[in-house]
Design a protein around this motif. Structure first.
Motif, PDB file in Angstrom:
ATOM      1  N   THR A  92       0.835  -1.204   0.000  1.00 23.59           N
ATOM      2  CA  THR A  92       0.000   0.000   0.000  1.00 23.59           C
ATOM      3  C   THR A  92       0.870   1.254   0.000  1.00 23.59           C
ATOM      4  OG1 THR A  92      -1.769  -1.170   1.145  1.00 23.59           O
ATOM      5  CG2 THR A  92      -1.822   1.248   1.238  1.00 23.59           C
ATOM      6  N   ILE A  93       1.921   1.244   0.794  1.00 24.28           N
ATOM      7  CA  ILE A  93       2.842   2.385   0.846  1.00 24.28           C
ATOM      8  C   ILE A  93       3.481   2.608  -0.521  1.00 24.28           C
ATOM      9  CG2 ILE A  93       5.042   3.193   1.810  1.00 24.28           C
ATOM     10  CD1 ILE A  93       4.157   1.638   4.421  1.00 24.28           C
ATOM     11  N   GLN A  94       3.915   1.525  -1.167  1.00 23.29           N
ATOM     12  CA  GLN A  94       4.540   1.661  -2.476  1.00 23.29           C
ATOM     13  C   GLN A  94       3.539   2.186  -3.512  1.00 23.29           C
ATOM     14  OE1 GLN A  94       6.866  -1.656  -3.815  1.00 23.29           O
ATOM     15  NE2 GLN A  94       7.298  -0.720  -5.776  1.00 23.29           N
ATOM     16  N   ALA A  95       2.299   1.705  -3.459  1.00 26.19           N
ATOM     17  CA  ALA A  95       1.273   2.190  -4.389  1.00 26.19           C
ATOM     18  C   ALA A  95       1.002   3.676  -4.179  1.00 26.19           C
ATOM     19  CB  ALA A  95      -0.004   1.373  -4.208  1.00 26.19           C
ATOM     20  N   LYS A  96       1.005   4.119  -2.918  1.00 29.98           N
ATOM     21  CA  LYS A  96       0.704   5.522  -2.599  1.00 29.98           C
ATOM     22  C   LYS A  96       1.866   6.456  -2.936  1.00 29.98           C
ATOM     23  CE  LYS A  96      -0.615   8.657   1.030  1.00 29.98           C
ATOM     24  NZ  LYS A  96      -1.727   8.901   1.884  1.00 29.98           N
ATOM     25  N   THR A  97       3.089   6.012  -2.630  1.00 28.25           N
ATOM     26  CA  THR A  97       4.250   6.911  -2.740  1.00 28.25           C
ATOM     27  C   THR A  97       5.130   6.645  -3.955  1.00 28.25           C
ATOM     28  OG1 THR A  97       5.720   5.470  -1.459  1.00 28.25           O
ATOM     29  CG2 THR A  97       4.370   7.066  -0.221  1.00 28.25           C
ATOM     30  N   GLY A  98       5.034   5.439  -4.525  1.00 28.17           N
ATOM     31  CA  GLY A  98       5.943   5.060  -5.605  1.00 28.17           C
ATOM     32  C   GLY A  98       7.313   4.657  -5.095  1.00 28.17           C
ATOM     33  N   ASP A 100      13.986   2.109  -1.190  1.00 24.04           N
ATOM     34  CA  ASP A 100      13.997   3.571  -1.339  1.00 24.04           C
ATOM     35  C   ASP A 100      13.890   4.243   0.029  1.00 24.04           C
ATOM     36  OD1 ASP A 100      14.097   3.457  -4.164  1.00 24.04           O
ATOM     37  OD2 ASP A 100      11.901   3.515  -4.319  1.00 24.04           O
ATOM     38  N   PHE A 101      12.980   3.740   0.876  1.00 26.47           N
ATOM     39  CA  PHE A 101      12.812   4.340   2.195  1.00 26.47           C
ATOM     40  C   PHE A 101      14.066   4.154   3.048  1.00 26.47           C
ATOM     41  CE2 PHE A 101       8.270   4.357   1.148  1.00 26.47           C
ATOM     42  CZ  PHE A 101       7.988   5.666   1.504  1.00 26.47           C
ATOM     43  N   THR A 102      14.736   3.027   2.893  1.00 24.61           N
ATOM     44  CA  THR A 102      15.985   2.811   3.624  1.00 24.61           C
ATOM     45  C   THR A 102      17.029   3.847   3.197  1.00 24.61           C
ATOM     46  OG1 THR A 102      15.521   0.452   3.845  1.00 24.61           O
ATOM     47  CG2 THR A 102      17.805   1.125   4.128  1.00 24.61           C
ATOM     48  N   ARG A 103      17.151   4.059   1.891  1.00 21.95           N
ATOM     49  CA  ARG A 103      18.113   5.055   1.385  1.00 21.95           C
ATOM     50  C   ARG A 103      17.736   6.466   1.828  1.00 21.95           C
ATOM     51  NH1 ARG A 103      18.019   1.555  -2.974  1.00 21.95           N
ATOM     52  NH2 ARG A 103      16.434   2.748  -4.097  1.00 21.95           N
ATOM     53  N   LEU A 104      16.452   6.788   1.740  1.00 21.94           N
ATOM     54  CA  LEU A 104      16.007   8.124   2.151  1.00 21.94           C
ATOM     55  C   LEU A 104      16.244   8.359   3.634  1.00 21.94           C
ATOM     56  CD1 LEU A 104      12.686   8.245   0.118  1.00 21.94           C
ATOM     57  CD2 LEU A 104      14.666   9.740  -0.209  1.00 21.94           C
ATOM     58  N   ALA A 105      15.969   7.352   4.453  1.00 24.01           N
ATOM     59  CA  ALA A 105      16.207   7.465   5.898  1.00 24.01           C
ATOM     60  C   ALA A 105      17.689   7.677   6.171  1.00 24.01           C
ATOM     61  CB  ALA A 105      15.683   6.238   6.632  1.00 24.01           C
ATOM     62  N   ALA A 106      18.540   6.987   5.425  1.00 21.43           N
ATOM     63  CA  ALA A 106      19.984   7.161   5.596  1.00 21.43           C
ATOM     64  C   ALA A 106      20.400   8.581   5.212  1.00 21.43           C
ATOM     65  CB  ALA A 106      20.742   6.128   4.763  1.00 21.43           C
ATOM     66  N   THR A 124       8.546   8.652  12.128  1.00 22.62           N
ATOM     67  CA  THR A 124       7.135   8.645  11.721  1.00 22.62           C
ATOM     68  C   THR A 124       6.651  10.048  11.369  1.00 22.62           C
ATOM     69  OG1 THR A 124       6.373   8.665  14.029  1.00 22.62           O
ATOM     70  CG2 THR A 124       6.548   6.512  12.947  1.00 22.62           C
ATOM     71  N   ASP A 125       7.097  11.058  12.087  1.00 24.61           N
ATOM     72  CA  ASP A 125       6.710  12.436  11.741  1.00 24.61           C
ATOM     73  C   ASP A 125       7.211  12.809  10.348  1.00 24.61           C
ATOM     74  OD1 ASP A 125       5.442  12.708  14.179  1.00 24.61           O
ATOM     75  OD2 ASP A 125       6.975  14.016  15.055  1.00 24.61           O
ATOM     76  N   TRP A 126       8.435  12.436  10.017  1.00 26.20           N
ATOM     77  CA  TRP A 126       9.001  12.693   8.685  1.00 26.20           C
ATOM     78  C   TRP A 126       8.161  12.000   7.612  1.00 26.20           C
ATOM     79  CZ3 TRP A 126      12.167   8.452   6.502  1.00 26.20           C
ATOM     80  CH2 TRP A 126      12.571   8.699   5.185  1.00 26.20           C
ATOM     81  N   LEU A 127       7.829  10.729   7.837  1.00 28.92           N
ATOM     82  CA  LEU A 127       7.064   9.965   6.847  1.00 28.92           C
ATOM     83  C   LEU A 127       5.655  10.525   6.666  1.00 28.92           C
ATOM     84  CD1 LEU A 127       8.255   6.442   7.972  1.00 28.92           C
ATOM     85  CD2 LEU A 127       8.825   7.573   5.793  1.00 28.92           C
ATOM     86  N   LYS A 128       5.054  10.953   7.754  1.00 26.56           N
ATOM     87  CA  LYS A 128       3.706  11.537   7.677  1.00 26.56           C
ATOM     88  C   LYS A 128       3.740  12.862   6.911  1.00 26.56           C
ATOM     89  CE  LYS A 128       2.166   9.557  12.054  1.00 26.56           C
ATOM     90  NZ  LYS A 128       1.786   9.882  13.461  1.00 26.56           N
ATOM     91  N   GLU A 129       4.719  13.690   7.228  1.00 25.38           N
ATOM     92  CA  GLU A 129       4.811  15.013   6.619  1.00 25.38           C
ATOM     93  C   GLU A 129       5.214  14.949   5.148  1.00 25.38           C
ATOM     94  OE1 GLU A 129       7.711  18.833   7.046  1.00 25.38           O
ATOM     95  OE2 GLU A 129       6.868  18.045   8.903  1.00 25.38           O
ATOM     96  N   GLU A 130       6.272  14.206   4.865  1.00 24.59           N
ATOM     97  CA  GLU A 130       6.818  14.202   3.506  1.00 24.59           C
ATOM     98  C   GLU A 130       6.048  13.312   2.540  1.00 24.59           C
ATOM     99  OE1 GLU A 130      11.114  13.589   1.308  1.00 24.59           O
ATOM    100  OE2 GLU A 130      11.046  14.376   3.344  1.00 24.59           O
ATOM    101  N   PHE A 131       5.479  12.220   3.039  1.00 28.08           N
ATOM    102  CA  PHE A 131       4.836  11.257   2.149  1.00 28.08           C
ATOM    103  C   PHE A 131       3.336  11.099   2.395  1.00 28.08           C
ATOM    104  CE2 PHE A 131       9.296  10.134   2.457  1.00 28.08           C
ATOM    105  CZ  PHE A 131       9.653  10.176   1.113  1.00 28.08           C
ATOM    106  N   GLY A 132       2.802  11.789   3.384  1.00 27.57           N
ATOM    107  CA  GLY A 132       1.379  11.713   3.662  1.00 27.57           C
ATOM    108  C   GLY A 132       0.911  10.374   4.203  1.00 27.57           C
ATOM    109  N   LEU A 133       1.825   9.637   4.835  1.00 27.80           N
ATOM    110  CA  LEU A 133       1.452   8.334   5.390  1.00 27.80           C
ATOM    111  C   LEU A 133       0.678   8.518   6.687  1.00 27.80           C
ATOM    112  CD1 LEU A 133       4.728   6.247   4.913  1.00 27.80           C
ATOM    113  CD2 LEU A 133       2.737   6.382   3.411  1.00 27.80           C
ATOM    114  N   GLY A 134      -0.224   7.585   6.949  1.00 24.54           N
ATOM    115  CA  GLY A 134      -0.896   7.543   8.235  1.00 24.54           C
ATOM    116  C   GLY A 134       0.029   6.920   9.267  1.00 24.54           C
TER     117      GLY A 134
END
Length: 72
Positions: free
Chosen positions: A9-15, A20-26, A46-56
């Motif tokens: 679901t995350i991949q469908a929403k964010t592409g 990718d998330f591992t690299r971005l977190a690094a 989680t705040d970063w993921l919610k803000e930047e990617f709109g995740l719940g």
């Protein structure tokens, strides 16, 4: 919902793939040497993921679990 379903679901929403998330977190300084960097709290990630990617919250926690080492 299974862990894999969250990731799908995350991949469908964010592409973005789990890798990718591992690299971005690094690049943000949240992840290093195959684990969450020392002193980094779950809420920072989680705040970063919610803000930047709109995740719940649940989906952001799935990425946090991935970074903590949970298998897909």
């Amino acid at each position: 919902m299974s862990f894999q379903a969250y990731l799908d679901t995350i991949q469908a929403k964010t592409g973005k793939t789990p890798e990718d998330f591992t690299r971005l977190a690094a690049s943000k300084g949240f992840y290093e040497n195959g684990k969450i960097a020392s002193g980094i709290k779950a809420t920072e990630i989680t705040d970063w993921l919610k803000e930047e990617f709109g995740l719940g919250h649940g989906h952001a926690m799935a990425i946090y679990a991935l970074l903590k080492g949970k298998e897909e």
